[in-house]
Motif scaffolding. Structure first.
Motif, PDB file in Angstrom:
ATOM      1  N   ARG A  65      38.925  51.159 -43.660  1.00 13.05           N
ATOM      2  CA  ARG A  65      38.865  51.349 -42.358  1.00 13.05           C
ATOM      3  C   ARG A  65      39.239  53.051 -42.138  1.00 13.05           C
ATOM      4  O   ARG A  65      40.331  53.479 -42.888  1.00 13.05           O
ATOM      5  CB  ARG A  65      40.066  50.626 -41.700  1.00 13.05           C
ATOM      6  CG  ARG A  65      40.247  50.915 -40.133  1.00 13.05           C
ATOM      7  CD  ARG A  65      41.211  49.876 -39.215  1.00 13.05           C
ATOM      8  NE  ARG A  65      41.140  48.693 -39.820  1.00 13.05           N
ATOM      9  CZ  ARG A  65      39.918  47.615 -39.061  1.00 13.05           C
ATOM     10  NH1 ARG A  65      39.368  48.225 -38.049  1.00 13.05           N
ATOM     11  NH2 ARG A  65      40.063  46.587 -39.306  1.00 13.05           N
TER      12      ARG A  65
ATOM     13  N   HIS B  58      32.687  49.834 -42.244  1.00 11.05           N
ATOM     14  CA  HIS B  58      32.887  50.852 -40.998  1.00 11.05           C
ATOM     15  C   HIS B  58      31.697  51.880 -41.101  1.00 11.05           C
ATOM     16  O   HIS B  58      31.644  52.496 -42.362  1.00 11.05           O
ATOM     17  CB  HIS B  58      34.301  51.422 -41.365  1.00 11.05           C
ATOM     18  CG  HIS B  58      35.398  50.438 -41.297  1.00 11.05           C
ATOM     19  ND1 HIS B  58      35.915  49.995 -40.047  1.00 11.05           N
ATOM     20  CD2 HIS B  58      35.916  49.672 -42.179  1.00 11.05           C
ATOM     21  CE1 HIS B  58      36.764  49.278 -40.587  1.00 11.05           C
ATOM     22  NE2 HIS B  58      36.744  48.822 -41.576  1.00 11.05           N
TER      23      HIS B  58
ATOM     24  N   GLU C  27      31.725  47.901 -38.175  1.00  9.45           N
ATOM     25  CA  GLU C  27      32.551  48.490 -36.883  1.00  9.45           C
ATOM     26  C   GLU C  27      32.119  50.055 -36.944  1.00  9.45           C
ATOM     27  O   GLU C  27      32.042  50.521 -37.975  1.00  9.45           O
ATOM     28  CB  GLU C  27      33.874  48.518 -37.109  1.00  9.45           C
ATOM     29  CG  GLU C  27      34.805  47.263 -36.404  1.00  9.45           C
ATOM     30  CD  GLU C  27      36.199  47.334 -36.665  1.00  9.45           C
ATOM     31  OE1 GLU C  27      36.794  46.338 -36.244  1.00  9.45           O
ATOM     32  OE2 GLU C  27      36.978  48.418 -37.125  1.00  9.45           O
ATOM     33  N   CYS C  28      32.226  50.738 -35.497  1.00 11.02           N
ATOM     34  CA  CYS C  28      32.009  52.128 -35.663  1.00 11.02           C
ATOM     35  C   CYS C  28      32.872  52.857 -34.636  1.00 11.02           C
ATOM     36  O   CYS C  28      33.155  52.001 -33.480  1.00 11.02           O
ATOM     37  CB  CYS C  28      30.582  52.350 -35.264  1.00 11.02           C
ATOM     38  SG  CYS C  28      30.135  54.005 -34.552  1.00 11.02           S
TER      39      CYS C  28
ATOM     40  N   TRP D 135      28.493  54.286 -44.677  1.00  9.85           N
ATOM     41  CA  TRP D 135      29.629  53.350 -44.299  1.00  9.85           C
ATOM     42  C   TRP D 135      30.546  53.135 -45.244  1.00  9.85           C
ATOM     43  O   TRP D 135      30.340  53.593 -46.501  1.00  9.85           O
ATOM     44  CB  TRP D 135      28.865  51.969 -44.155  1.00  9.85           C
ATOM     45  CG  TRP D 135      28.143  51.516 -45.412  1.00  9.85           C
ATOM     46  CD1 TRP D 135      27.097  51.853 -45.972  1.00  9.85           C
ATOM     47  CD2 TRP D 135      28.822  50.607 -46.168  1.00  9.85           C
ATOM     48  NE1 TRP D 135      26.779  51.045 -47.294  1.00  9.85           N
ATOM     49  CE2 TRP D 135      28.104  50.479 -47.406  1.00  9.85           C
ATOM     50  CE3 TRP D 135      30.208  49.857 -46.343  1.00  9.85           C
ATOM     51  CZ2 TRP D 135      28.121  49.299 -48.315  1.00  9.85           C
ATOM     52  CZ3 TRP D 135      30.152  48.956 -47.443  1.00  9.85           C
ATOM     53  CH2 TRP D 135      29.485  48.974 -48.361  1.00  9.85           C
TER      54      TRP D 135
END
Length: 175
Positions: A87, A99, A135-136, A83
């Motif tokens: 972004r 992310h 987020e993915c 991660w």
């Protein structure tokens, strides 16, 4: 929290720039196989050369991991993932948001909890950096994997790879 998975035949470590060749070899072995049925062959042919290279920023992040299988005659890179606060694609940082990045498990090592264990590391370590939501940008074939661990599909999206728009799904997990 997911909780770390105990695996006696796998070791997980923080990746470094010296792991670039092994990471690229893993991605080259995994992505063409896993994505084959989920994408148009033309889109996949254009996207794979971009997706199967180790990302130097990830290898320098301190939050990207490699799983090494120890049961083979020689240790082999069996999985990767991590991660970042940045972004993908823009490098933008949003307070409280992390992310999920570049997950892959070698086909010879699937079903042993490697991807789950790598994801566990992200879920455990990201909050210490102030991350409250992950987020993915999930590939179409990985949506079920992320959903099984609590990620919710938000919407279809296209990931910009130069002039290529790669169909994906935005997914999130509140920590």
């Amino acid at each position: 929290m997911l909780g770390f998975t105990a695996m006696t035949d796998v070791s997980i470590k923080v990746a470094t720039p010296s792991d670039a060749a092994d990471t690229t070899a893993l991605l080259e072995a995994v992505y063409p196989v896993l994505m084959q049925g989920a994408y148009d062959p033309v889109v996949l042919a254009r996207g794979l050369p971009l997706m199967t290279r180790a990302n130097p920023a990830l290898l320098n992040s301190g939050s990207f991991y490699l799983a090494t299988g120890l049961a083979a005659p020689e240790p082999v890179v069996a999985g990767c993932g991590g991660w970042t606060r940045e972004r993908p694609g823009t490098g933008e940082v949003e307070a409280g948001l992390g992310h999920i990045r570049h997950f892959a498990t070698h086909p010879d090592w699937t079903g042993r909890g490697i991807a789950k264990s790598l994801l566990d590391r992200c879920v455990v370590h990201a909050p210490a950096a102030g991350v409250r939501r992950l987020e993915c940008y999930s590939s179409l074939n990985a949506e079920g994997f992320y959903a099984a661990f609590g990620f919710a599909a938000v919407r279809p999206m296209d990931v910009h790879m130069g002039t290529l728009l790669f169909p994906s799904i935005l997914m999130t997990l509140d920590l």
